[in-house]
Design an enzyme around this catalytic site. Structure first.
Site, PDB file in Angstrom:
ATOM      1  CG  HIS A   1      -2.054  -0.992   1.089  1.00 14.80           C
ATOM      2  ND1 HIS A   1      -2.829  -1.375   2.162  1.00 14.80           N
ATOM      3  CD2 HIS A   1      -2.501  -1.721   0.044  1.00 14.80           C
ATOM      4  CE1 HIS A   1      -3.715  -2.269   1.766  1.00 14.80           C
ATOM      5  NE2 HIS A   1      -3.533  -2.505   0.492  1.00 14.80           N
TER       6      HIS A   1
ATOM      7  CG  ASN B   1      -6.247  -9.638  14.225  1.00 11.98           C
ATOM      8  OD1 ASN B   1      -5.352  -8.957  13.724  1.00 11.98           O
ATOM      9  ND2 ASN B   1      -7.496  -9.212  14.353  1.00 11.98           N
TER      10      ASN B   1
HETATM   11  N1  APR Z   1      -2.037  -6.945  18.152  1.00 15.84           N
HETATM   12  C1  APR Z   1      -2.634  -7.643  17.163  1.00 15.84           C
HETATM   13  N2  APR Z   1      -3.688  -7.185  16.458  1.00 15.84           N
HETATM   14  C2  APR Z   1      -4.146  -5.956  16.768  1.00 15.84           C
HETATM   15  C3  APR Z   1      -3.586  -5.167  17.799  1.00 15.84           C
HETATM   16  C4  APR Z   1      -2.483  -5.715  18.501  1.00 15.84           C
HETATM   17  N3  APR Z   1      -1.889  -5.043  19.488  1.00 15.84           N
HETATM   18  N4  APR Z   1      -4.296  -3.994  17.873  1.00 15.84           N
HETATM   19  C5  APR Z   1      -5.250  -4.056  16.921  1.00 15.84           C
HETATM   20  N5  APR Z   1      -5.179  -5.238  16.278  1.00 15.84           N
HETATM   21  C6  APR Z   1      -6.006  -5.726  15.175  1.00 15.84           C
HETATM   22  C7  APR Z   1      -7.440  -5.247  15.220  1.00 15.84           C
HETATM   23  O1  APR Z   1      -8.224  -6.169  15.967  1.00 15.84           O
HETATM   24  C8  APR Z   1      -7.813  -5.273  13.728  1.00 15.84           C
HETATM   25  O2  APR Z   1      -8.301  -6.551  13.350  1.00 15.84           O
HETATM   26  O3  APR Z   1      -5.456  -5.200  13.997  1.00 15.84           O
HETATM   27  C9  APR Z   1      -6.484  -5.025  13.021  1.00 15.84           C
HETATM   28  C10 APR Z   1      -6.362  -3.632  12.434  1.00 15.84           C
HETATM   29  O4  APR Z   1      -7.346  -3.515  11.440  1.00 15.84           O
HETATM   30  P1  APR Z   1      -7.425  -2.160  10.579  1.00 15.84           P
HETATM   31  O5  APR Z   1      -7.405  -0.990  11.501  1.00 15.84           O
HETATM   32  O6  APR Z   1      -8.564  -2.349   9.621  1.00 15.84           O
HETATM   33  O7  APR Z   1      -6.054  -2.116   9.765  1.00 15.84           O
HETATM   34  P2  APR Z   1      -5.677  -2.970   8.489  1.00 15.84           P
HETATM   35  O8  APR Z   1      -6.329  -4.319   8.524  1.00 15.84           O
HETATM   36  O9  APR Z   1      -4.204  -2.925   8.368  1.00 15.84           O
HETATM   37  O10 APR Z   1      -6.322  -2.096   7.297  1.00 15.84           O
HETATM   38  C11 APR Z   1      -6.062  -2.552   5.974  1.00 15.84           C
HETATM   39  O11 APR Z   1      -7.117  -0.557   5.109  1.00 15.84           O
HETATM   40  O12 APR Z   1      -7.342   1.705   5.554  1.00 15.84           O
HETATM   41  C12 APR Z   1      -6.757   0.777   4.685  1.00 15.84           C
HETATM   42  O13 APR Z   1      -4.792   0.935   3.420  1.00 15.84           O
HETATM   43  C13 APR Z   1      -5.270   0.900   4.740  1.00 15.84           C
HETATM   44  O14 APR Z   1      -3.587  -0.817   4.898  1.00 15.84           O
HETATM   45  C14 APR Z   1      -4.840  -0.391   5.429  1.00 15.84           C
HETATM   46  C15 APR Z   1      -5.945  -1.355   5.066  1.00 15.84           C
END
Ligand code: APR
Length: 243
Positions: free
Chosen positions: A108, A200
């Site tokens: 990304h 996760n």
């Molecule tokens: N350890 C493990 N998992 C975690 C932690 C932690 N300390 N804190 C949060 N999480 C998990 C949350 O439960 C959630 O499932 O990480 C995930 C984060 O999800 P998102 O905020 O949706 O981030 P992501 O999945 O990376 O988003 C994907 O969406 O906005 C776009 O391009 C952006 O790359 C991003 C993509």
């Protein structure tokens, strides 16, 4: 089936314990904007100053955060794993690199990179990038954050697809499974016979596709999993079923 080729997908959750906000958690708003409303080509056309400021602030914040135990554990796996390894990150921070990980692709984009909308060149860009910044290559005032916005093609997809087809193990760390194509990687890996593991904080939209889901913070789960796979515990030396 012995494991030689591993693909790891990381999302915002792996950087959460470093103090980097995730997108869809309670900290997912930025100045009242949903990230989805700022990270789009339309927003860049409509309000370039807002979008450039959003990324300038996130780039600036990188200087205040450090890799955490999960980033360091993946860098250890990179150093010690004798087989193939590819870490595919959806994150645009540089925490994997700063932890020492080398076998890495950013699908990304990257906060510390600038993309010229005119000539297509990329430039390392650690500082501020106001709208209209001139490209050092072509001289046009066309630099934009080197970020894949919603609706744009993710990067390194050929290499990622090849790695998924050859993998015996696919591990997803800290992602909500909300955004494709990354959210579909588990299905591609499973189709080609890989074992699939999710690490996760909570069950994700894709949890049902995984052979195994372990719930907890990445800073705890990832070092434990790396220790396990490097010690080639029976679960990874060809044993069937979830570990
Ligand atoms: N350890 C493990 N998992 C975690 C932690 C932690 N300390 N804190 C949060 N999480 C998990 C949350 O439960 C959630 O499932 O990480 C995930 C984060 O999800 P998102 O905020 O949706 O981030 P992501 O999945 O990376 O988003 C994907 O969406 O906005 C776009 O391009 C952006 O790359 C991003 C993509």
């Amino acid at each position: 089936m012995p494991i030689n080729n591993i693909v790891v997908l990381t999302g915002a959750g792996i950087s959460a314990e470093s103090g980097v906000a995730t997108f869809r958690g309670p900290d997912g708003l930025w100045e009242g904007h949903r990230v989805e409303d700022v990270a789009t080509p339309q927003a860049l056309r409509r309000n370039p100053e807002l979008v450039h400021r959003f990324y300038d602030l996130r780039r600036e914040k990188l200087g205040t955060v450090e890799p955490n135990a999960a980033h360091l554990a993946l860098a250890r796996l990179d150093r010690e794993w004798p087989g193939e390894l590819l870490v595919v990150t959806q994150n645009v921070d540089d925490l994997h690199e700063r932890a020492g990980l080398t076998r890495l692709v950013h699908m990304h984009g990257e906060l510390l990179s600038a993309l010229c909308a005119s000539c297509g060149a990329k430039h390392r860009w650690p500082g501020a990038m106001p709208a209209g910044t001139v490209c050092p290559g072509c001289g046009e005032p066309a630099l934009r954050p080197d970020i894949v916005f919603f609706g744009e093609m993710p990067e390194h997809m050929d290499r990622i697809e090849r790695a998924l087809a050859d993998a015996q193990l696919f591990v997803s760390i800290g992602t909500s499974g909300a955004v494709y194509p990354a959210a579909g990687f588990v299905q591609t890996a499973a189709y080609h016979g890989a074992r699939t593991l999710e690490l996760n904080l909570e069950r994700s939209a894709g949890s049902a596709w995984f052979d195994e889901t372990r719930l907890g913070p990445a800073g705890t789960l990832v070092p434990a999993w790396v220790e396990e796979v490097l010690n080639s515990s029976p679960a990874y030396s060809g044993g069937g079923g979830p570990a």
